[in-house]
Design a protein around this motif. Sequence first.
Motif, PDB file in Angstrom:
ATOM      1  N   GLU A 150       1.419   9.818  -2.023  1.00  0.00           N
ATOM      2  CA  GLU A 150       1.613   9.601  -0.591  1.00  0.00           C
ATOM      3  C   GLU A 150       0.762  10.597   0.190  1.00  0.00           C
ATOM      4  OE1 GLU A 150       5.773   9.975   0.045  1.00  0.00           O
ATOM      5  OE2 GLU A 150       6.241   7.954  -0.656  1.00  0.00           O
ATOM      6  N   GLU A 151      -0.075  10.064   1.054  1.00  0.00           N
ATOM      7  CA  GLU A 151      -0.869  10.886   1.963  1.00  0.00           C
ATOM      8  C   GLU A 151      -0.219  10.786   3.337  1.00  0.00           C
ATOM      9  OE1 GLU A 151      -5.525  11.339   3.391  1.00  0.00           O
ATOM     10  OE2 GLU A 151      -4.961   9.969   1.768  1.00  0.00           O
ATOM     11  N   VAL A 152       0.280  11.924   3.834  1.00  0.00           N
ATOM     12  CA  VAL A 152       1.187  11.904   4.994  1.00  0.00           C
ATOM     13  C   VAL A 152       0.604  12.734   6.132  1.00  0.00           C
ATOM     14  CG1 VAL A 152       3.548  12.292   5.760  1.00  0.00           C
ATOM     15  CG2 VAL A 152       3.108  11.767   3.355  1.00  0.00           C
ATOM     16  N   ASP A 153       0.574  12.124   7.323  1.00  0.00           N
ATOM     17  CA  ASP A 153       0.264  12.846   8.564  1.00  0.00           C
ATOM     18  C   ASP A 153       1.570  12.997   9.340  1.00  0.00           C
ATOM     19  OD1 ASP A 153      -2.549  13.073   8.240  1.00  0.00           O
ATOM     20  OD2 ASP A 153      -2.756  10.970   8.745  1.00  0.00           O
ATOM     21  N   VAL A 154       1.929  14.239   9.635  1.00  0.00           N
ATOM     22  CA  VAL A 154       3.214  14.533  10.276  1.00  0.00           C
ATOM     23  C   VAL A 154       2.954  15.252  11.593  1.00  0.00           C
ATOM     24  CG1 VAL A 154       5.395  15.765  10.045  1.00  0.00           C
ATOM     25  CG2 VAL A 154       4.386  14.667   8.054  1.00  0.00           C
ATOM     26  N   ALA A 155       3.750  14.888  12.615  1.00  0.00           N
ATOM     27  CA  ALA A 155       3.619  15.530  13.931  1.00  0.00           C
ATOM     28  C   ALA A 155       5.001  15.850  14.479  1.00  0.00           C
ATOM     29  CB  ALA A 155       2.864  14.623  14.895  1.00  0.00           C
ATOM     30  N   HIS A 156       5.091  16.970  15.181  1.00  0.00           N
ATOM     31  CA  HIS A 156       6.313  17.331  15.908  1.00  0.00           C
ATOM     32  C   HIS A 156       6.236  16.662  17.270  1.00  0.00           C
ATOM     33  CE1 HIS A 156       9.491  19.495  17.854  1.00  0.00           C
ATOM     34  NE2 HIS A 156       9.649  20.376  16.879  1.00  0.00           N
ATOM     35  N   THR A 157       7.131  15.707  17.527  1.00  0.00           N
ATOM     36  CA  THR A 157       7.072  14.895  18.751  1.00  0.00           C
ATOM     37  C   THR A 157       8.071  15.360  19.802  1.00  0.00           C
ATOM     38  OG1 THR A 157       8.586  13.308  17.714  1.00  0.00           O
ATOM     39  CG2 THR A 157       6.230  12.855  17.530  1.00  0.00           C
ATOM     40  N   GLY A 158       8.614  16.563  19.654  1.00  0.00           N
ATOM     41  CA  GLY A 158       9.547  17.089  20.643  1.00  0.00           C
ATOM     42  C   GLY A 158       8.819  17.744  21.804  1.00  0.00           C
ATOM     43  N   SER A 159       9.487  18.619  22.495  1.00  0.00           N
ATOM     44  CA  SER A 159       8.886  19.317  23.639  1.00  0.00           C
ATOM     45  C   SER A 159       7.697  20.147  23.184  1.00  0.00           C
ATOM     46  CB  SER A 159       9.927  20.228  24.303  1.00  0.00           C
ATOM     47  OG  SER A 159      11.018  19.452  24.786  1.00  0.00           O
ATOM     48  N   LEU A 160       6.598  20.042  23.936  1.00  0.00           N
ATOM     49  CA  LEU A 160       5.385  20.756  23.569  1.00  0.00           C
ATOM     50  C   LEU A 160       5.588  22.268  23.712  1.00  0.00           C
ATOM     51  CD1 LEU A 160       2.733  18.510  25.360  1.00  0.00           C
ATOM     52  CD2 LEU A 160       3.565  18.361  22.997  1.00  0.00           C
ATOM     53  N   LEU A 161       4.871  23.017  22.864  1.00  0.00           N
ATOM     54  CA  LEU A 161       4.958  24.475  22.928  1.00  0.00           C
ATOM     55  C   LEU A 161       4.167  24.965  24.136  1.00  0.00           C
ATOM     56  CD1 LEU A 161       5.786  27.194  21.661  1.00  0.00           C
ATOM     57  CD2 LEU A 161       3.655  27.104  20.330  1.00  0.00           C
ATOM     58  N   PHE A 219       5.643  23.378  15.773  1.00  0.00           N
ATOM     59  CA  PHE A 219       6.198  23.349  17.117  1.00  0.00           C
ATOM     60  C   PHE A 219       5.768  22.047  17.796  1.00  0.00           C
ATOM     61  CE2 PHE A 219       6.394  27.808  16.097  1.00  0.00           C
ATOM     62  CZ  PHE A 219       7.535  28.261  16.751  1.00  0.00           C
ATOM     63  N   GLY A 220       6.334  21.796  18.988  1.00  0.00           N
ATOM     64  CA  GLY A 220       6.037  20.556  19.684  1.00  0.00           C
ATOM     65  C   GLY A 220       4.550  20.329  19.878  1.00  0.00           C
ATOM     66  N   GLY A 221       4.069  19.159  19.450  1.00  0.00           N
ATOM     67  CA  GLY A 221       2.656  18.826  19.571  1.00  0.00           C
ATOM     68  C   GLY A 221       1.822  19.241  18.372  1.00  0.00           C
ATOM     69  N   TRP A 222       2.391  20.029  17.452  1.00  0.00           N
ATOM     70  CA  TRP A 222       1.643  20.482  16.279  1.00  0.00           C
ATOM     71  C   TRP A 222       1.687  19.403  15.194  1.00  0.00           C
ATOM     72  CZ3 TRP A 222       2.242  26.398  15.101  1.00  0.00           C
ATOM     73  CH2 TRP A 222       1.947  27.125  16.259  1.00  0.00           C
ATOM     74  N   LYS A 223       0.642  19.402  14.366  1.00  0.00           N
ATOM     75  CA  LYS A 223       0.531  18.398  13.312  1.00  0.00           C
ATOM     76  C   LYS A 223       0.200  19.067  11.977  1.00  0.00           C
ATOM     77  CE  LYS A 223      -1.426  15.049  16.602  1.00  0.00           C
ATOM     78  NZ  LYS A 223      -2.598  14.170  16.895  1.00  0.00           N
ATOM     79  N   THR A 224       0.460  18.348  10.914  1.00  0.00           N
ATOM     80  CA  THR A 224       0.057  18.800   9.583  1.00  0.00           C
ATOM     81  C   THR A 224      -0.227  17.582   8.718  1.00  0.00           C
ATOM     82  OG1 THR A 224       0.612  20.248   7.709  1.00  0.00           O
ATOM     83  CG2 THR A 224       2.373  18.871   8.579  1.00  0.00           C
ATOM     84  N   HIS A 225      -0.929  17.826   7.639  1.00  0.00           N
ATOM     85  CA  HIS A 225      -1.323  16.754   6.718  1.00  0.00           C
ATOM     86  C   HIS A 225      -1.113  17.263   5.295  1.00  0.00           C
ATOM     87  CE1 HIS A 225      -3.777  13.487   4.971  1.00  0.00           C
ATOM     88  NE2 HIS A 225      -4.226  14.424   4.165  1.00  0.00           N
TER      89      HIS A 225
END
Length: 597
Positions: free
Chosen positions: A236-247, A312-318
């Motif tokens: 599984e190749e996964v792109d994840v993002a925090h979709t809550g309040s931006l930092l 944090f909000g708006g941050w992403k990882t892969h």
Amino acid sequence: MYPKFILLCLFCFYSSAYANIVNVKVDRNIDIATQLVKLTVKLTLENTGKSPVSSFLYALEPDTKSNLAYFGASQTQDEGKISLKTEEVPYKQNSEQKDKDNYKIHFKTPLAAGKSTIVRVDITYTHALVPYPSSITQSEKQLVLYHGNHYFYTPYATKAQTTVVTLPSTSVESFTKLKPVVQSENVITYGPYENISPFTLNKLTIHCENNSPFLSVTNLHRAIEVSHWGVISVEEEVDVAHTGSLLKGAFSRYEFQRDQSGIASIKSFKTVLPASASDVYYRDEIGNISTSHLRELEDSTEVELRPRFPLFGGWKTHYVLGYYVPTYEYLYNSGDQYVLKMRFVDHIFDDSIIDHATVRVILPEGSKNIKLKTPYSVKRLSDESHYTYLDTIGRPVIVLQKANLVEQHIQDFEIHYDYQKLLMLQEPLLVVAALYLLFIVVIIYVRLDFTISQDPNKESKLRVSGYIETIHNYCDNRTTIYAKFDEALNKFKHNKDLSTYQTIVKKLNVEHKNESQAVADLLAKLKQEGSVDVAEKVAELQRYDKAFKELLQQQTLLVERLVANKIGKQQYLDADAVIGKKKEDIIEKVNGVLYSL
């Protein structure tokens, strides 16, 4: 004219049939404790008409269709809980209104006139909670807004309704208060409300604290490679993002290490894999991430994934997560017919949202008559081909896509295909053929000379080496002849048969002459090649051979005189011992020269 008339008749029929339904009692439970909005509605329906009704309509609230991820209905009967068939249909209350988003729910058995039944509807919405404020500092808590309807939105009249909202915490900034309403810790209860007209709207708003993980998989690429040799590979190749309040502002590692800092951030999450998963790996663009933990349970394998940095909000990882499972648990066959049963998506984290998923199923090379069966609608793209080692025509790849998935979509799909078991021998035979060709190439390369230009010196050395090897053979032959000379001489000494002895000696002299002449010819060739050192040694061998031959003749004369009684026995023994000593010296010198060649 006729199509419009038919549609009008159908509309009147369905409208009259649906109008016979009454919501006697509605119990709604709205759970906003996580990033998902989970709606559970318990409907007590009554057929007030004069004929049975086989289905009823469930209307979605306006502007919620885009957030709808899952819709399901069930009915409790004597045999237990039974899932009901649902289908999406448009519906107008009158010709002046626009189409509403509705689902038709079919009863297991038609609802008879005057009878009532209980139906449970489960709905899950994604991205329905709005962070408010939209940006917060590192140490602030996250607040969200929920917008809904105080009343149950339905095309039918409702006699009584109660709504219970489950909050993520006891901290509530504000909420609308349509009486009667009661708040108790993290629960707000609206109602009961009575005698509500169809399609009644009254805006419900709740502003509360929600620090649960607002983590969304923006893109998921899931590859399942099927092998008939024992294991199935899943990656599984996964792109994840925090979709809550931006930092808001810069990130401070020092403040993050303090207590109560970064409460809305996500430090880690748990992924649940099958219990038989093995060789699990977890990496990103940099490489393997060692800050993960694997825990084997009885019915699953739990992996705690910790990104290299908190989200944090708006941050992403892969990241990439892969593992292997045994084939026998997911692949079934009857003869050459196979069925693969695996999950379309698997558990990534609790209350997960997958915005877009692409699943690629790689079947063994040679699979035919491929058929797909899914528990819900998915988009199937054009089939592809995948090539790996020892493949010839490529492996068929089934490509599937679906958007807006939640945990209810963790269900098995089936792929039926035909595969001849003899094709499993293809790869071993290819390996054998490849090794065979490799050995043939090596043999040809070693035996043949592929140089474009010839090296005279190298060829001369090869010829000299061949001459020396031949000379060794001729010298061995002469040694054998000498041994036969000695044997014939000893027999003559005892049987005194001169004629037989002379016949044998004559034959041996001819053989010796031929061998010596062959050595002389090779000596001439060595001189032509310019190998002076080798030629001198061969000439030395010829001299030793001549001296040895003379000693044999002396021995022959000595034996003839002994047989003729011209010398005494003691005199013969003394002379023969001297000649034997000289022969041994010559043999030793010959061996030394041969060894130096």
